[in-house]
Motif scaffolding. Structure first.
Motif, PDB file in Angstrom:
ATOM      1  N   ASN A  79      33.247  50.009  28.405  1.00 14.87           N
ATOM      2  CA  ASN A  79      34.252  50.059  27.340  1.00 14.87           C
ATOM      3  C   ASN A  79      34.299  51.480  26.771  1.00 14.87           C
ATOM      4  OD1 ASN A  79      35.716  49.892  24.966  1.00 14.87           O
ATOM      5  ND2 ASN A  79      34.782  47.964  24.296  1.00 14.87           N
ATOM      6  N   ALA A  80      35.352  52.205  27.108  1.00 18.15           N
ATOM      7  CA  ALA A  80      35.464  53.617  26.697  1.00 18.15           C
ATOM      8  C   ALA A  80      35.407  53.772  25.176  1.00 18.15           C
ATOM      9  CB  ALA A  80      36.751  54.212  27.247  1.00 18.15           C
ATOM     10  N   ASP A  81      35.916  52.787  24.449  1.00 16.26           N
ATOM     11  CA  ASP A  81      35.926  52.867  22.978  1.00 16.26           C
ATOM     12  C   ASP A  81      34.528  52.730  22.385  1.00 16.26           C
ATOM     13  OD1 ASP A  81      38.658  53.096  23.068  1.00 16.26           O
ATOM     14  OD2 ASP A  81      39.011  50.937  22.829  1.00 16.26           O
ATOM     15  N   ARG A  82      33.588  52.186  23.163  1.00 21.56           N
ATOM     16  CA  ARG A  82      32.233  51.959  22.631  1.00 21.56           C
ATOM     17  C   ARG A  82      31.195  52.813  23.353  1.00 21.56           C
ATOM     18  NH1 ARG A  82      32.387  47.199  19.391  1.00 21.56           N
ATOM     19  NH2 ARG A  82      30.530  48.111  18.465  1.00 21.56           N
ATOM     20  N   GLU A  83      31.648  53.911  23.941  1.00 18.76           N
ATOM     21  CA  GLU A  83      30.759  54.730  24.775  1.00 18.76           C
ATOM     22  C   GLU A  83      29.494  55.183  24.050  1.00 18.76           C
ATOM     23  OE1 GLU A  83      31.039  58.494  27.836  1.00 18.76           O
ATOM     24  OE2 GLU A  83      32.883  57.666  27.014  1.00 18.76           O
ATOM     25  N   GLU A  84      29.647  55.621  22.801  1.00 19.46           N
ATOM     26  CA  GLU A  84      28.479  56.098  22.037  1.00 19.46           C
ATOM     27  C   GLU A  84      27.525  54.940  21.730  1.00 19.46           C
ATOM     28  OE1 GLU A  84      27.498  59.244  21.528  1.00 19.46           O
ATOM     29  OE2 GLU A  84      29.225  59.636  22.821  1.00 19.46           O
ATOM     30  N   ASP A  85      28.100  53.774  21.426  1.00 20.98           N
ATOM     31  CA  ASP A  85      27.266  52.592  21.158  1.00 20.98           C
ATOM     32  C   ASP A  85      26.495  52.176  22.416  1.00 20.98           C
ATOM     33  OD1 ASP A  85      28.193  52.448  18.556  1.00 20.98           O
ATOM     34  OD2 ASP A  85      29.853  51.100  19.075  1.00 20.98           O
ATOM     35  N   VAL A  86      27.171  52.253  23.560  1.00 21.06           N
ATOM     36  CA  VAL A  86      26.529  51.905  24.836  1.00 21.06           C
ATOM     37  C   VAL A  86      25.362  52.854  25.100  1.00 21.06           C
ATOM     38  CG1 VAL A  86      26.875  51.908  27.356  1.00 21.06           C
ATOM     39  CG2 VAL A  86      28.561  50.801  25.864  1.00 21.06           C
ATOM     40  N   LYS A  87      25.567  54.148  24.871  1.00 23.14           N
ATOM     41  CA  LYS A  87      24.497  55.146  25.060  1.00 23.14           C
ATOM     42  C   LYS A  87      23.326  54.859  24.132  1.00 23.14           C
ATOM     43  CE  LYS A  87      27.059  59.259  26.430  1.00 23.14           C
ATOM     44  NZ  LYS A  87      27.701  60.437  25.840  1.00 23.14           N
ATOM     45  N   MET A  88      23.645  54.570  22.879  1.00 26.29           N
ATOM     46  CA  MET A  88      22.601  54.282  21.897  1.00 26.29           C
ATOM     47  C   MET A  88      21.781  53.059  22.322  1.00 26.29           C
ATOM     48  SD  MET A  88      21.996  51.853  19.283  1.00 26.29           S
ATOM     49  CE  MET A  88      23.608  51.303  18.723  1.00 26.29           C
ATOM     50  N   LEU A  89      22.477  52.028  22.786  1.00 25.56           N
ATOM     51  CA  LEU A  89      21.794  50.788  23.164  1.00 25.56           C
ATOM     52  C   LEU A  89      20.946  51.000  24.424  1.00 25.56           C
ATOM     53  CD1 LEU A  89      21.456  47.989  22.102  1.00 25.56           C
ATOM     54  CD2 LEU A  89      23.481  47.251  23.369  1.00 25.56           C
ATOM     55  N   GLN A  90      21.457  51.748  25.382  1.00 26.95           N
ATOM     56  CA  GLN A  90      20.672  52.040  26.587  1.00 26.95           C
ATOM     57  C   GLN A  90      19.381  52.774  26.217  1.00 26.95           C
ATOM     58  OE1 GLN A  90      21.052  51.440  30.346  1.00 26.95           O
ATOM     59  NE2 GLN A  90      18.970  51.817  29.646  1.00 26.95           N
ATOM     60  N   LYS A  91      19.471  53.706  25.281  1.00 19.11           N
ATOM     61  CA  LYS A  91      18.277  54.447  24.835  1.00 19.11           C
ATOM     62  C   LYS A  91      17.292  53.484  24.165  1.00 19.11           C
ATOM     63  CE  LYS A  91      16.737  58.430  22.107  1.00 19.11           C
ATOM     64  NZ  LYS A  91      15.616  57.697  21.479  1.00 19.11           N
ATOM     65  N   PHE A  92      17.813  52.566  23.372  1.00 15.26           N
ATOM     66  CA  PHE A  92      16.957  51.577  22.707  1.00 15.26           C
ATOM     67  C   PHE A  92      16.220  50.720  23.746  1.00 15.26           C
ATOM     68  CE2 PHE A  92      16.712  47.066  21.463  1.00 15.26           C
ATOM     69  CZ  PHE A  92      15.698  47.144  20.508  1.00 15.26           C
ATOM     70  N   PHE A  93      16.936  50.315  24.804  1.00 13.01           N
ATOM     71  CA  PHE A  93      16.300  49.507  25.850  1.00 13.01           C
ATOM     72  C   PHE A  93      15.119  50.263  26.469  1.00 13.01           C
ATOM     73  CE2 PHE A  93      20.706  47.472  26.732  1.00 13.01           C
ATOM     74  CZ  PHE A  93      20.475  46.502  25.775  1.00 13.01           C
ATOM     75  N   GLU A 125      21.333  38.614  22.523  1.00 13.17           N
ATOM     76  CA  GLU A 125      22.679  39.034  22.090  1.00 13.17           C
ATOM     77  C   GLU A 125      22.998  40.460  22.560  1.00 13.17           C
ATOM     78  OE1 GLU A 125      20.752  37.083  18.311  1.00 13.17           O
ATOM     79  OE2 GLU A 125      20.100  38.346  19.973  1.00 13.17           O
ATOM     80  N   LEU A 126      21.966  41.332  22.556  1.00 16.70           N
ATOM     81  CA  LEU A 126      22.189  42.727  22.958  1.00 16.70           C
ATOM     82  C   LEU A 126      22.408  42.840  24.467  1.00 16.70           C
ATOM     83  CD1 LEU A 126      19.587  44.678  20.746  1.00 16.70           C
ATOM     84  CD2 LEU A 126      21.990  44.164  20.270  1.00 16.70           C
ATOM     85  N   ILE A 127      21.760  41.961  25.234  1.00 17.17           N
ATOM     86  CA  ILE A 127      21.945  41.982  26.692  1.00 17.17           C
ATOM     87  C   ILE A 127      23.362  41.514  27.037  1.00 17.17           C
ATOM     88  CG2 ILE A 127      20.990  41.287  28.921  1.00 17.17           C
ATOM     89  CD1 ILE A 127      19.018  42.825  27.052  1.00 17.17           C
ATOM     90  N   VAL A 128      23.805  40.468  26.368  1.00 17.95           N
ATOM     91  CA  VAL A 128      25.177  39.978  26.580  1.00 17.95           C
ATOM     92  C   VAL A 128      26.176  41.070  26.197  1.00 17.95           C
ATOM     93  CG1 VAL A 128      26.904  38.301  25.797  1.00 17.95           C
ATOM     94  CG2 VAL A 128      24.566  37.542  26.310  1.00 17.95           C
ATOM     95  N   TRP A 129      25.927  41.732  25.074  1.00 21.21           N
ATOM     96  CA  TRP A 129      26.853  42.772  24.600  1.00 21.21           C
ATOM     97  C   TRP A 129      26.970  43.902  25.615  1.00 21.21           C
ATOM     98  CZ3 TRP A 129      27.374  47.912  23.474  1.00 21.21           C
ATOM     99  CH2 TRP A 129      28.454  48.285  22.657  1.00 21.21           C
ATOM    100  N   ILE A 130      25.833  44.332  26.189  1.00 21.23           N
ATOM    101  CA  ILE A 130      25.892  45.458  27.140  1.00 21.23           C
ATOM    102  C   ILE A 130      26.593  45.015  28.424  1.00 21.23           C
ATOM    103  CG2 ILE A 130      23.732  45.299  28.490  1.00 21.23           C
ATOM    104  CD1 ILE A 130      24.843  48.483  26.683  1.00 21.23           C
ATOM    105  N   CYS A 131      26.412  43.765  28.830  1.00 20.33           N
ATOM    106  CA  CYS A 131      27.113  43.263  30.030  1.00 20.33           C
ATOM    107  C   CYS A 131      28.626  43.251  29.810  1.00 20.33           C
ATOM    108  CB  CYS A 131      26.641  41.847  30.370  1.00 20.33           C
ATOM    109  SG  CYS A 131      25.007  41.776  31.137  1.00 20.33           S
ATOM    110  N   GLU A 132      29.031  43.052  28.570  1.00 25.09           N
ATOM    111  CA  GLU A 132      30.466  42.967  28.260  1.00 25.09           C
ATOM    112  C   GLU A 132      31.087  44.323  27.939  1.00 25.09           C
ATOM    113  OE1 GLU A 132      30.518  40.129  25.085  1.00 25.09           O
ATOM    114  OE2 GLU A 132      30.403  38.396  26.448  1.00 25.09           O
ATOM    115  N   ASN A 133      30.254  45.300  27.526  1.00 28.87           N
ATOM    116  CA  ASN A 133      30.798  46.559  27.009  1.00 28.87           C
ATOM    117  C   ASN A 133      30.355  47.816  27.749  1.00 28.87           C
ATOM    118  OD1 ASN A 133      32.337  45.970  24.310  1.00 28.87           O
ATOM    119  ND2 ASN A 133      30.527  44.653  24.275  1.00 28.87           N
ATOM    120  N   TYR A 134      29.577  47.674  28.832  1.00 24.45           N
ATOM    121  CA  TYR A 134      29.018  48.861  29.518  1.00 24.45           C
ATOM    122  C   TYR A 134      30.095  49.856  29.939  1.00 24.45           C
ATOM    123  CZ  TYR A 134      30.496  46.730  33.926  1.00 24.45           C
ATOM    124  OH  TYR A 134      31.245  46.192  34.938  1.00 24.45           O
TER     125      TYR A 134
END
Length: 326
Positions: free
Chosen positions: A238-252, A227-236
């Motif tokens: 997305n300016a509104d989710r920039e902080e979430d994208v950064k957080m998820l990349q760090k988690f990966f 689910e997290l891989i799909v989410w990052i493919c869809e939101n990488y």
């Protein structure tokens, strides 16, 4: 060079998981489990599926099992997304070409070529190019893909080599394992104008690769938290989710080591814990899933749950299994 001038096929953008193979405790392939697993990937939002790959323990499958596993996935998918599968397992190029045709006849959209099986480690790029062109010439108009598989050895396909082979219009997929963002960018650049998709296998550069124009991700993490891989493919982007994208990349990046430990056994263990009925049985010798590794995997899954809750991502796993299957 093949006389074929174009491939009518291109693969969709997004997450193309490298599929696991479920086994029964007897060691036989669990084909019913494989059908259920196929559905799980589709429910998670996979854009396509990569069957009969290293995660599938392809080297531990017989030739007939490779064909049956691939056909089972193709039949279960029933055209909903494209399926690709490995079709080269060494030997003379003419032999490899024969098996490419057999795998293609299962109904896959493209047949994946293991780069380390077309030329020996001590042979240069010119040998690799010559053998690839021979394979292209012997396989009609079958769309092909490259897989920089670490076994038998990792042979990277440079952007220069890619530039030599892309004019065949037969190479549509590349599972990239170079871990070099500059080289990923060069590869994407030389492929402009072709029906070609680069899918990064490593999550260290997931967001950067996607932003550079990668078609998607084909990573082992999709067998633990798809689910997290799909989410990052869809939101990488997305300016509104920039902080979430950064957080998820760090988690990966932070979870890279544990995900690769005793893999794919650890992935099967994590799927069990998340509620999917799959045996932990693995034919491939990948080392023991020790109590310490299990404990770290449990902590990882707690973190995954927390992240999915924070990001509002529903789980595709059904928490209905009381006890993980042995």
């Amino acid at each position: 060079m093949s006389s074929v001038t174009s491939s009518a096929v291109s693969l969709p953008q997004g997450f193309i998981p490298v599929m696991l193979t479920p086994f029964l405790e007897s060691g036989e392939v669990d084909y019913e489990g494989l059908k259920a697993l196929t559905e799980l990937y589709l429910e998670s939002g996979a854009a396509g599926l990569f069957a009969n790959c290293l995660s599938s323990e392809m080297y531990e499958l017989t030739e007939e099992e490779r064909l049956t596993v691939t056909r089972t996935v193709v039949d279960q998918v029933a055209g909903r997304v494209p399926v690709v599968a490995t079709g080269t397992f060494g030997g003379p190029i003419a032999e490899q070409a024969q098996f490419v045709k057999r795998i293609y006849d299962t109904g896959v959209q493209a047949v994946i070529v293991i780069t380390g099986l077309l030329a020996e480690e001590n042979e240069g790029d010119e040998v690799f190019i010559q053998r690839t062109n021979e394979l292209i010439a012997l396989t009609g108009d079958i769309p092909l893909g490259f897989y920089e598989c670490p076994v038998p050895y990792k042979r990277l396909i440079s952007s220069e080599v890619l530039a030599e082979l892309l004019p065949s219009n037969r190479i549509i997929y590349h599972k990239d394992t170079c871990l070099d963002l500059d080289e990923v960018i060069r590869r994407i650049k030389v492929a402009e104008g072709y029906r070609f998709g680069l899918y990064d296998a490593y999550m260290a550069n997931a967001v950067a690769s996607l932003r550079a124009g990668a078609a998607g991700l084909s990573c082992i993490q999709g067998n633990i938290y798809p689910e997290l891989i799909v989410w990052i493919c869809e939101n990488y982007d997305n300016a509104d989710r920039e902080e979430d994208v950064k957080m998820l990349q760090k988690f990966f990046i932070d979870s890279m080591e544990i995900v690769h430990s005793a893999y794919p056994t650890i992935a099967k263990y994590c799927m069990q814990k998340r509620g999917f009925p799959i045996a932990a049985y693995t034919r491939r010798d990948v080392g023991e899933l020790t109590p310490e590794l299990q404990e770290r995997a449990d902590m990882l899954l707690d973190e995954v749950d927390q992240i999915q809750t924070e990001l509002g991502i529903p789980s595709v796993f059904k928490k209905t299994v009381e006890e993980p299957l042995k």
